[in-house]
Design a protein around this motif. Structure first.
Motif, PDB file in Angstrom:
ATOM      1  N   VAL A   1       0.861  -1.195   0.000  1.00 23.07           N
ATOM      2  CA  VAL A   1       0.000   0.000   0.000  1.00 23.07           C
ATOM      3  C   VAL A   1       0.890   1.236   0.000  1.00 23.07           C
ATOM      4  N   GLU A   2       0.751   2.036  -1.044  1.00 24.72           N
ATOM      5  CA  GLU A   2       1.597   3.223  -1.196  1.00 24.72           C
ATOM      6  C   GLU A   2       0.732   4.442  -1.506  1.00 24.72           C
TER       7      GLU A   2
ATOM      8  N   LEU B   1      -2.026   3.433  -4.223  1.00 25.78           N
ATOM      9  CA  LEU B   1      -1.797   2.203  -4.970  1.00 25.78           C
ATOM     10  C   LEU B   1      -1.794   1.032  -4.000  1.00 25.78           C
ATOM     11  N   VAL B   2      -2.540  -0.006  -4.353  1.00 23.45           N
ATOM     12  CA  VAL B   2      -2.558  -1.258  -3.593  1.00 23.45           C
ATOM     13  C   VAL B   2      -2.132  -2.342  -4.573  1.00 23.45           C
ATOM     14  N   TRP B   3      -1.117  -3.137  -4.218  1.00 24.02           N
ATOM     15  CA  TRP B   3      -0.613  -4.118  -5.176  1.00 24.02           C
ATOM     16  C   TRP B   3       0.009  -5.343  -4.513  1.00 24.02           C
ATOM     17  N   ASN B   4       0.134  -6.381  -5.362  1.00 23.14           N
ATOM     18  CA  ASN B   4       0.919  -7.563  -5.016  1.00 23.14           C
ATOM     19  C   ASN B   4       1.810  -7.860  -6.217  1.00 23.14           C
ATOM     20  N   ASN B   5       2.381  -9.033  -6.306  1.00 24.86           N
ATOM     21  CA  ASN B   5       3.306  -9.342  -7.402  1.00 24.86           C
ATOM     22  C   ASN B   5       2.643  -9.405  -8.772  1.00 24.86           C
TER      23      ASN B   5
ATOM     24  N   THR C   1      -0.464  11.661 -16.362  1.00 25.85           N
ATOM     25  CA  THR C   1      -0.213  10.250 -16.611  1.00 25.85           C
ATOM     26  C   THR C   1       1.283   9.936 -16.639  1.00 25.85           C
ATOM     27  N   ASP C   2       2.071  10.759 -17.307  1.00 24.82           N
ATOM     28  CA  ASP C   2       3.515  10.500 -17.356  1.00 24.82           C
ATOM     29  C   ASP C   2       4.135  10.576 -15.967  1.00 24.82           C
TER      30      ASP C   2
ATOM     31  N   ILE D   1       6.325   7.516 -11.251  1.00 18.42           N
ATOM     32  CA  ILE D   1       6.249   7.105  -9.844  1.00 18.42           C
ATOM     33  C   ILE D   1       6.031   5.600  -9.748  1.00 18.42           C
ATOM     34  N   LEU D   2       5.163   5.054 -10.594  1.00 18.14           N
ATOM     35  CA  LEU D   2       4.951   3.606 -10.603  1.00 18.14           C
ATOM     36  C   LEU D   2       6.259   2.888 -10.934  1.00 18.14           C
ATOM     37  N   GLY D   3       7.010   3.424 -11.897  1.00 21.01           N
ATOM     38  CA  GLY D   3       8.292   2.832 -12.268  1.00 21.01           C
ATOM     39  C   GLY D   3       9.272   2.794 -11.102  1.00 21.01           C
ATOM     40  N   GLU D   4       9.260   3.836 -10.275  1.00 21.43           N
ATOM     41  CA  GLU D   4      10.126   3.862  -9.091  1.00 21.43           C
ATOM     42  C   GLU D   4       9.765   2.746  -8.110  1.00 21.43           C
ATOM     43  N   LEU D   5       8.509   2.290  -8.181  1.00 19.23           N
ATOM     44  CA  LEU D   5       8.036   1.185  -7.334  1.00 19.23           C
ATOM     45  C   LEU D   5       8.143  -0.156  -8.061  1.00 19.23           C
TER      46      LEU D   5
END
Length: 105
Positions: free
Chosen positions: A7-8, A27-31, A45-46, A51-55
């Motif tokens: 959770v981020e 953002l909530v995620w798993n593998n 969007t970019d 930010i998603l890429g950093e995660l």
């Protein structure tokens, strides 16, 4: 900001009303998959992809977008994210929030 494992709270910056503002989609995620709660302003969007890429999460891992309400700072990138992903993302929104906003979903 990490809330807990998987959770981020994301931090997007924008300019509105002659001042810098911070927006916090979550953002909530798993593998395997990720759920994005709110999407920020149009044109972010970019910034969101970066930010998603950093995660180490790609936009293709997004499976669900949950829109809490129809304010522009919550729904602004939803359509663009769907267009840029390789899969269909399910978008959940309250039916009372004006279906015309979500006609592409």
């Amino acid at each position: 900001m990490r809330i807990s494992a998987g959770v981020e709270m994301l931090q997007l910056t924008a300019r509105a009303f002659d001042q810098d503002i911070i927006l916090n989609p979550t953002l909530v995620w798993n593998n395997d998959e990720a759920i994005l709660i709110d999407t920020g302003m149009p044109g972010q969007t970019d910034q969101l992809k970066e930010i998603l890429g950093e995660l180490n999460i790609s936009i293709e891992q997004l499976k669900v977008i949950l829109l809490t309400h129809q304010d522009l700072d919550h729904i602004g990138c939803a359509t663009d994210i769907r267009k840029k992903s390789n899969e269909n993302i399910i978008v959940y929104a309250h039916e009372g929030d004006g279906q015309n906003v979500y006609t592409n979903y």
